[in-house]
Design a protein around this motif. Structure first.
Motif, PDB file in Angstrom:
ATOM      1  N   ALA A 166      51.714  24.400 -94.834  1.00  0.00           N
ATOM      2  CA  ALA A 166      51.009  23.681 -93.763  1.00  0.00           C
ATOM      3  C   ALA A 166      51.939  23.402 -92.589  1.00  0.00           C
ATOM      4  N   GLY A 167      53.205  23.083 -92.886  1.00  0.00           N
ATOM      5  CA  GLY A 167      54.167  22.814 -91.827  1.00  0.00           C
ATOM      6  C   GLY A 167      54.459  24.045 -90.985  1.00  0.00           C
ATOM      7  N   LEU A 168      54.641  25.180 -91.638  1.00  0.00           N
ATOM      8  CA  LEU A 168      54.891  26.419 -90.906  1.00  0.00           C
ATOM      9  C   LEU A 168      53.690  26.803 -90.044  1.00  0.00           C
ATOM     10  N   ALA A 169      52.495  26.662 -90.612  1.00  0.00           N
ATOM     11  CA  ALA A 169      51.286  26.991 -89.850  1.00  0.00           C
ATOM     12  C   ALA A 169      51.116  26.049 -88.663  1.00  0.00           C
ATOM     13  N   THR A 170      51.396  24.770 -88.889  1.00  0.00           N
ATOM     14  CA  THR A 170      51.286  23.788 -87.813  1.00  0.00           C
ATOM     15  C   THR A 170      52.311  24.063 -86.714  1.00  0.00           C
ATOM     16  N   GLY A 171      53.507  24.466 -87.109  1.00  0.00           N
ATOM     17  CA  GLY A 171      54.525  24.809 -86.124  1.00  0.00           C
ATOM     18  C   GLY A 171      54.111  26.010 -85.284  1.00  0.00           C
ATOM     19  N   TRP A 172      53.543  27.025 -85.925  1.00  0.00           N
ATOM     20  CA  TRP A 172      53.091  28.206 -85.184  1.00  0.00           C
ATOM     21  C   TRP A 172      51.981  27.831 -84.214  1.00  0.00           C
ATOM     22  N   LEU A 173      51.066  26.977 -84.656  1.00  0.00           N
ATOM     23  CA  LEU A 173      49.976  26.545 -83.778  1.00  0.00           C
ATOM     24  C   LEU A 173      50.500  25.737 -82.594  1.00  0.00           C
ATOM     25  N   ALA A 174      51.543  24.947 -82.827  1.00  0.00           N
ATOM     26  CA  ALA A 174      52.134  24.169 -81.729  1.00  0.00           C
ATOM     27  C   ALA A 174      52.732  25.102 -80.680  1.00  0.00           C
ATOM     28  N   VAL A 175      53.447  26.131 -81.135  1.00  0.00           N
ATOM     29  CA  VAL A 175      54.029  27.101 -80.204  1.00  0.00           C
ATOM     30  C   VAL A 175      52.928  27.844 -79.455  1.00  0.00           C
ATOM     31  N   ARG A 176      51.901  28.238 -80.174  1.00  0.00           N
ATOM     32  CA  ARG A 176      50.794  28.969 -79.550  1.00  0.00           C
ATOM     33  C   ARG A 176      50.087  28.114 -78.503  1.00  0.00           C
ATOM     34  N   PHE A 177      49.875  26.838 -78.829  1.00  0.00           N
ATOM     35  CA  PHE A 177      49.272  25.935 -77.853  1.00  0.00           C
ATOM     36  C   PHE A 177      50.146  25.815 -76.620  1.00  0.00           C
ATOM     37  N   GLY A 178      51.462  25.669 -76.818  1.00  0.00           N
ATOM     38  CA  GLY A 178      52.370  25.553 -75.684  1.00  0.00           C
ATOM     39  C   GLY A 178      52.293  26.764 -74.767  1.00  0.00           C
ATOM     40  N   GLU A 179      52.210  27.945 -75.362  1.00  0.00           N
ATOM     41  CA  GLU A 179      52.108  29.173 -74.572  1.00  0.00           C
ATOM     42  C   GLU A 179      50.810  29.211 -73.778  1.00  0.00           C
ATOM     43  N   ARG A 180      49.714  28.890 -74.432  1.00  0.00           N
ATOM     44  CA  ARG A 180      48.411  28.965 -73.767  1.00  0.00           C
ATOM     45  C   ARG A 180      48.284  27.878 -72.695  1.00  0.00           C
ATOM     46  N   GLU A 182      50.808  26.663 -70.863  1.00  0.00           N
ATOM     47  CA  GLU A 182      51.599  27.102 -69.730  1.00  0.00           C
ATOM     48  C   GLU A 182      50.879  28.186 -68.932  1.00  0.00           C
ATOM     49  N   GLN A 183      50.057  28.970 -69.620  1.00  0.00           N
ATOM     50  CA  GLN A 183      49.285  30.018 -68.957  1.00  0.00           C
ATOM     51  C   GLN A 183      47.983  29.496 -68.355  1.00  0.00           C
ATOM     52  N   ASP A 184      47.709  28.209 -68.551  1.00  0.00           N
ATOM     53  CA  ASP A 184      46.450  27.614 -68.115  1.00  0.00           C
ATOM     54  C   ASP A 184      45.266  28.427 -68.650  1.00  0.00           C
ATOM     55  N   ALA A 185      45.367  28.783 -69.924  1.00  0.00           N
ATOM     56  CA  ALA A 185      44.345  29.614 -70.556  1.00  0.00           C
ATOM     57  C   ALA A 185      43.097  28.799 -70.870  1.00  0.00           C
ATOM     58  N   GLY A 186      41.968  29.470 -70.883  1.00  0.00           N
ATOM     59  CA  GLY A 186      40.702  28.789 -71.140  1.00  0.00           C
ATOM     60  C   GLY A 186      40.533  28.323 -72.561  1.00  0.00           C
ATOM     61  N   ASP A 187      41.414  28.773 -73.478  1.00  0.00           N
ATOM     62  CA  ASP A 187      41.295  28.364 -74.880  1.00  0.00           C
ATOM     63  C   ASP A 187      42.446  27.468 -75.318  1.00  0.00           C
ATOM     64  N   ALA A 188      43.210  26.925 -74.378  1.00  0.00           N
ATOM     65  CA  ALA A 188      44.367  26.098 -74.728  1.00  0.00           C
ATOM     66  C   ALA A 188      43.954  24.884 -75.561  1.00  0.00           C
ATOM     67  N   GLY A 189      42.822  24.272 -75.207  1.00  0.00           N
ATOM     68  CA  GLY A 189      42.360  23.105 -75.951  1.00  0.00           C
ATOM     69  C   GLY A 189      42.025  23.416 -77.397  1.00  0.00           C
ATOM     70  N   LEU A 190      41.529  24.623 -77.649  1.00  0.00           N
ATOM     71  CA  LEU A 190      41.194  25.004 -79.021  1.00  0.00           C
ATOM     72  C   LEU A 190      42.446  25.141 -79.878  1.00  0.00           C
ATOM     73  N   TRP A 191      43.508  25.714 -79.304  1.00  0.00           N
ATOM     74  CA  TRP A 191      44.758  25.844 -80.055  1.00  0.00           C
ATOM     75  C   TRP A 191      45.349  24.480 -80.366  1.00  0.00           C
ATOM     76  N   GLN A 192      45.266  23.554 -79.417  1.00  0.00           N
ATOM     77  CA  GLN A 192      45.763  22.209 -79.673  1.00  0.00           C
ATOM     78  C   GLN A 192      44.977  21.544 -80.790  1.00  0.00           C
ATOM     79  N   ARG A 193      43.675  21.689 -80.741  1.00  0.00           N
ATOM     80  CA  ARG A 193      42.834  21.076 -81.773  1.00  0.00           C
ATOM     81  C   ARG A 193      43.084  21.673 -83.149  1.00  0.00           C
ATOM     82  N   ALA A 194      43.352  22.970 -83.203  1.00  0.00           N
ATOM     83  CA  ALA A 194      43.674  23.593 -84.492  1.00  0.00           C
ATOM     84  C   ALA A 194      44.948  22.982 -85.072  1.00  0.00           C
ATOM     85  N   HIS A 195      45.934  22.756 -84.223  1.00  0.00           N
ATOM     86  CA  HIS A 195      47.186  22.119 -84.650  1.00  0.00           C
ATOM     87  C   HIS A 195      46.925  20.728 -85.213  1.00  0.00           C
ATOM     88  N   LEU A 196      46.148  19.931 -84.505  1.00  0.00           N
ATOM     89  CA  LEU A 196      45.890  18.555 -84.927  1.00  0.00           C
ATOM     90  C   LEU A 196      45.031  18.488 -86.183  1.00  0.00           C
TER      91      LEU A 196
END
Length: 211
Positions: A166-180, A182-196
């Motif tokens: 769970a920790g590794l998956a959460t870490g990957w989701l945190a990085v993915r959210f950070g990338e999206r 920074e790109q002002d992507a339309g799905d950035a909120g979804l990646w953040q919610r997946a992490h939480l």
């Protein structure tokens, strides 16, 4: 009473998720797919998310305090359970960072609240920078604390493995959210919610397992 208080992080996590899901789905002009959870602390209904941050942070601090008290009970001489104390301290730090996220709101940006500029402000407020710093502790610290539970003695192997995964998956989701983000992507909120949604209840369950 201690067992009830140890359940506070899990209860607080579930409540936190339920509130931001319902509030985000019913907030005029708010797009949960793009906007972060923190943006819910803006506008006239912002007090709902601010209170949500404070309840979650308090719940994590309460759970950590009980773990620390349990670890110190019956300690004599130099026989101090440092691993358990350090891990519980990590949970407390996460709780403090969540509280800070509630006390320091982000700036209006990226179209929310309605009427805000479509992009980011040229100059971010000090309040926003404090919010970002607290958020960094939460998003990067959560996977570290999850994985760090392996040093706590007395846990079943299954719990250790589940926490690391769970920790590794959460870490990957945190990085993915950070990338999206920074790109002002339309799905950035979804990646953040997946992490939480993955990380917070998992941490609450691990607190119960450690106890």
């Amino acid at each position: 009473m201690s067992s009830l208080l140890l359940g506070a992080p899990l209860f607080g996590a579930v409540l936190f998720i339920a509130v931001f899901v319902i509030d985000g789905a019913t907030r005029p002009g708010y797009d949960p797919r793009r906007q972060p959870v923190s943006a819910l602390a803006l506008s006239s209904r912002g007090w709902v998310q601010t209170a949500n941050f404070l309840q979650l942070g308090s719940a994590l601090i309460i759970g950590a305090s009980v773990l620390i008290r349990q670890a110190l009970s019956g300690v004599s001489g130099s026989d101090v359970p440092w691993a358990g104390l350090i891990w519980a301290g990590g949970v407390a730090v996460l709780g403090l960072a969540v509280v800070a996220s509630g006390l320091f709101r982000m700036d209006s940006m990226r179209g929310y609240p309605p009427g805000s500029p479509a992009g980011d402000p040229e100059v971010l407020s000090r309040r926003h920078r404090r919010h970002d710093q607290a958020g960094s502790v939460v998003f990067l610290g959560l996977p570290v604390v999850m994985i760090g539970v392996v040093v706590v003695p007395g846990l079943d192997t299954a719990v250790r493995v589940a926490a690391v995964v769970a920790g590794l998956a959460t870490g990957w989701l945190a990085v993915r959210f950070g990338e999206r983000w920074e790109q002002d992507a339309g799905d950035a909120g979804l990646w953040q919610r997946a992490h939480l949604v993955l990380g917070l209840p998992s941490l609450g369950a691990v607190v119960l397992a450690v106890a």
